[in-house]
Design a protein around this motif. Structure first.
Motif, PDB file in Angstrom:
ATOM      1  N   ASN A 258      63.318  51.071  60.520  1.00  0.00           N
ATOM      2  CA  ASN A 258      62.080  50.631  61.159  1.00  0.00           C
ATOM      3  C   ASN A 258      62.405  49.863  62.435  1.00  0.00           C
ATOM      4  OD1 ASN A 258      59.631  51.255  59.427  1.00  0.00           O
ATOM      5  ND2 ASN A 258      60.926  50.249  57.901  1.00  0.00           N
ATOM      6  N   THR A 259      61.542  49.991  63.421  1.00  0.00           N
ATOM      7  CA  THR A 259      61.653  49.212  64.646  1.00  0.00           C
ATOM      8  C   THR A 259      60.674  48.052  64.583  1.00  0.00           C
ATOM      9  OG1 THR A 259      62.357  51.081  66.002  1.00  0.00           O
ATOM     10  CG2 THR A 259      61.374  49.214  67.153  1.00  0.00           C
ATOM     11  N   PHE A 260      61.190  46.828  64.712  1.00  0.00           N
ATOM     12  CA  PHE A 260      60.360  45.632  64.751  1.00  0.00           C
ATOM     13  C   PHE A 260      60.141  45.248  66.216  1.00  0.00           C
ATOM     14  CE2 PHE A 260      62.240  45.595  60.594  1.00  0.00           C
ATOM     15  CZ  PHE A 260      61.253  45.069  59.759  1.00  0.00           C
ATOM     16  N   ARG A 261      58.882  45.235  66.637  1.00  0.00           N
ATOM     17  CA  ARG A 261      58.547  44.797  67.992  1.00  0.00           C
ATOM     18  C   ARG A 261      57.966  43.383  67.890  1.00  0.00           C
ATOM     19  NH1 ARG A 261      54.810  48.750  70.426  1.00  0.00           N
ATOM     20  NH2 ARG A 261      56.732  49.880  70.968  1.00  0.00           N
ATOM     21  N   TYR A 262      58.773  42.403  68.324  1.00  0.00           N
ATOM     22  CA  TYR A 262      58.362  41.004  68.229  1.00  0.00           C
ATOM     23  C   TYR A 262      57.780  40.558  69.557  1.00  0.00           C
ATOM     24  CZ  TYR A 262      58.601  36.038  66.960  1.00  0.00           C
ATOM     25  OH  TYR A 262      58.285  34.731  66.683  1.00  0.00           O
ATOM     26  N   ILE A 263      56.501  40.189  69.541  1.00  0.00           N
ATOM     27  CA  ILE A 263      55.777  39.793  70.745  1.00  0.00           C
ATOM     28  C   ILE A 263      55.587  38.278  70.714  1.00  0.00           C
ATOM     29  CG2 ILE A 263      53.709  40.166  72.143  1.00  0.00           C
ATOM     30  CD1 ILE A 263      53.327  42.808  70.553  1.00  0.00           C
ATOM     31  N   ASN A 264      56.312  37.584  71.548  1.00  0.00           N
ATOM     32  CA  ASN A 264      56.235  36.118  71.584  1.00  0.00           C
ATOM     33  C   ASN A 264      55.184  35.696  72.611  1.00  0.00           C
ATOM     34  OD1 ASN A 264      56.576  33.382  71.511  1.00  0.00           O
ATOM     35  ND2 ASN A 264      58.643  33.373  72.341  1.00  0.00           N
TER      36      ASN A 264
ATOM     37  N   GLY B 294      67.245  40.886  62.151  1.00  0.00           N
ATOM     38  CA  GLY B 294      66.015  40.397  62.751  1.00  0.00           C
ATOM     39  C   GLY B 294      66.130  40.394  64.262  1.00  0.00           C
ATOM     40  N   VAL B 295      65.042  40.010  64.922  1.00  0.00           N
ATOM     41  CA  VAL B 295      65.013  39.945  66.381  1.00  0.00           C
ATOM     42  C   VAL B 295      65.567  38.600  66.831  1.00  0.00           C
ATOM     43  CG1 VAL B 295      63.556  40.024  68.438  1.00  0.00           C
ATOM     44  CG2 VAL B 295      63.032  41.501  66.482  1.00  0.00           C
ATOM     45  N   ALA B 296      66.568  38.635  67.711  1.00  0.00           N
ATOM     46  CA  ALA B 296      67.211  37.398  68.172  1.00  0.00           C
ATOM     47  C   ALA B 296      66.305  36.663  69.162  1.00  0.00           C
ATOM     48  CB  ALA B 296      68.571  37.726  68.792  1.00  0.00           C
ATOM     49  N   LEU B 297      66.830  35.602  69.767  1.00  0.00           N
ATOM     50  CA  LEU B 297      66.027  34.672  70.567  1.00  0.00           C
ATOM     51  C   LEU B 297      65.206  35.363  71.663  1.00  0.00           C
ATOM     52  CD1 LEU B 297      68.700  31.885  70.850  1.00  0.00           C
ATOM     53  CD2 LEU B 297      66.415  31.545  69.872  1.00  0.00           C
ATOM     54  N   LEU B 298      63.939  34.922  71.762  1.00  0.00           N
ATOM     55  CA  LEU B 298      63.018  35.418  72.776  1.00  0.00           C
ATOM     56  C   LEU B 298      62.381  34.229  73.477  1.00  0.00           C
ATOM     57  CD1 LEU B 298      61.029  38.245  70.920  1.00  0.00           C
ATOM     58  CD2 LEU B 298      62.801  38.561  72.651  1.00  0.00           C
ATOM     59  N   SER B 299      62.436  34.224  74.777  1.00  0.00           N
ATOM     60  CA  SER B 299      61.763  33.183  75.547  1.00  0.00           C
ATOM     61  C   SER B 299      60.249  33.403  75.505  1.00  0.00           C
ATOM     62  CB  SER B 299      62.260  33.194  76.989  1.00  0.00           C
ATOM     63  OG  SER B 299      63.597  32.763  77.059  1.00  0.00           O
ATOM     64  N   PRO B 300      59.461  32.390  75.854  1.00  0.00           N
ATOM     65  CA  PRO B 300      57.996  32.544  75.861  1.00  0.00           C
ATOM     66  C   PRO B 300      57.545  33.726  76.702  1.00  0.00           C
ATOM     67  CG  PRO B 300      58.598  30.234  76.136  1.00  0.00           C
ATOM     68  CD  PRO B 300      59.876  31.019  76.201  1.00  0.00           C
ATOM     69  N   GLY B 301      56.619  34.498  76.144  1.00  0.00           N
ATOM     70  CA  GLY B 301      56.066  35.633  76.867  1.00  0.00           C
ATOM     71  C   GLY B 301      56.901  36.891  76.840  1.00  0.00           C
ATOM     72  N   VAL B 302      58.020  36.864  76.147  1.00  0.00           N
ATOM     73  CA  VAL B 302      58.933  38.019  76.114  1.00  0.00           C
ATOM     74  C   VAL B 302      58.721  38.820  74.831  1.00  0.00           C
ATOM     75  CG1 VAL B 302      61.354  38.752  76.091  1.00  0.00           C
ATOM     76  CG2 VAL B 302      60.640  36.843  77.542  1.00  0.00           C
ATOM     77  N   THR B 303      58.866  40.125  74.921  1.00  0.00           N
ATOM     78  CA  THR B 303      58.798  41.011  73.761  1.00  0.00           C
ATOM     79  C   THR B 303      60.163  41.634  73.519  1.00  0.00           C
ATOM     80  OG1 THR B 303      56.453  41.543  74.088  1.00  0.00           O
ATOM     81  CG2 THR B 303      57.761  43.131  72.841  1.00  0.00           C
ATOM     82  N   GLY B 304      60.601  41.639  72.269  1.00  0.00           N
ATOM     83  CA  GLY B 304      61.886  42.229  71.917  1.00  0.00           C
ATOM     84  C   GLY B 304      61.733  43.287  70.840  1.00  0.00           C
ATOM     85  N   GLU B 305      62.597  44.294  70.861  1.00  0.00           N
ATOM     86  CA  GLU B 305      62.574  45.347  69.850  1.00  0.00           C
ATOM     87  C   GLU B 305      63.939  45.476  69.198  1.00  0.00           C
ATOM     88  OE1 GLU B 305      59.131  48.501  71.343  1.00  0.00           O
ATOM     89  OE2 GLU B 305      61.177  49.184  70.955  1.00  0.00           O
TER      90      GLU B 305
END
Length: 317
Positions: free
Chosen positions: A64-70, A134-145
């Motif tokens: 599965n692809t996790f798209r984390y939207i911060n 899991g999804v590693a560190l994301l700054s504010p407003g950043v999306t990671g997959e």
């Protein structure tokens, strides 16, 4: 007054159907492409607006692809954790989080021995907890997959970045649970543009030269150990500018330091995601959009540079 004329509804229906066919004909190929893309690349969206995880309660097993939207103003990540069979969210809230809170309070007060003594009060079964990526560190407003494989079962999701007062995000809402069903997603393991290997002996190994544009990375965990901060190694990708202090960033990556993983993050750095720590032999994938400039790959471990887990990379066109 003109007499009422009865409508021929069969004719109207045929006319409407004809108009719909004509209007949709030009978009048919595009719609088909969109449907095929949704089938080919479905994602599990995880959203944080403040101090919470918004995500499905149940997801399929397999890849599965996790798209984390911060969407928040804070730096976040999430780890996926497998607790021993039968342990519940209530067990975590009553028997785990309080000791991390009290231990960190002592550390923040300059009393590390008392702090680590609190961690020693964690239940014996806590040593059986497995961190599975899991999804590693994301700054504010950043999306990671990040793409990874999970077997059926109950899982927990956590962010333990700290607020400016030293309190873990997990203590104020960023600890939740979800279920992975026996129904397989049907997704296949992806391919990648670049390959990263992590190990306690060689650190972060990236042999390829990065180029600007859309980039996908495979991350292979050649081994895994518990470092001095009781965490395993992972990989975080970040863009840095001329104001970034690498020594400050390196220290900040150690959560066990009073100033580690605490808001605000060091200046001059934008975290773009990556893969949180996984057991030896596991592989996961992540994506990022790279602009021209300087980047770092760094692990969430003490003294990352001496372990070859802090690498500065120049990205060109």
């Amino acid at each position: 007054m003109k007499p009422y004329k009865r409508l021929n509804w069969n004719g109207v229906f045929v006319l409407i159907l004809f108009l719909l066919i004509i209007s949709c004909k030009g978009d048919k190929k595009q719609d088909q492409k969109e449907v095929e893309q949704l089938i080919k690349d479905p994602v599990i969206e995880v959203i944080t607006n403040n101090m919470e995880f918004q995500m499905p309660d149940t997801i399929p097993s397999g890849w599965n692809t996790f798209r984390y939207i911060n969407k928040s103003t804070q730096t976040h990540f999430f780890t996926i954790e497998k607790y021993p069979e039968g342990k519940t969210l209530e067990d975590v809230k009553e028997l785990v989080i309080p000791y991390f809170d009290s231990g960190m309070k002592f550390i923040n007060e300059g009393k590390p021995e008392e702090g680590f003594a609190e961690f020693g009060k964690l239940p014996e079964w806590f040593s059986e907890v497995k961190i599975l990526g899991g999804v590693a560190l994301l700054s504010p407003g950043v999306t990671g997959e990040t793409t990874m494989r999970l077997d059926p079962g109950n899982y927990f999701i956590e962010c333990y970045v700290k607020m400016s007062n030293g309190v873990f995000h997990a203590s104020v809402g960023m600890f939740d649970e979800f279920y992975v069903s026996g129904s397989n997603s049907g997704n296949t393991e992806p391919t990648a543009d670049y390959s990263i290997e992590l190990s306690s002996t060689d650190g972060i190994v990236l042999k390829d030269k990065l180029k600007a544009g859309n980039a996908s990375f495979s991350v292979f965990f050649k081994d895994q150990i518990v470092h001095e901060n009781f965490a395993g190694h992972d990989v975080n990708l970040a863009k840095i500018d001329d104001s970034a202090d690498l020594e400050e960033i390196e220290s900040w990556m150690n959560w066990a330091d009073p100033k580690g993983l605490i808001e605000p993050a060091p200046k001059g750095i934008t975290f773009l995601g990556g893969v949180n720590n996984m057991p030896a032999g596991e592989r996961a994938y992540f994506k990022a959009i790279l602009d021209q400039g300087k980047y770092i790959l760094i692990a969430e471990v003490p003294n990352a540079k001496s372990k070859n887990m802090l690498k500065v990379i120049d990205v060109s066109n």
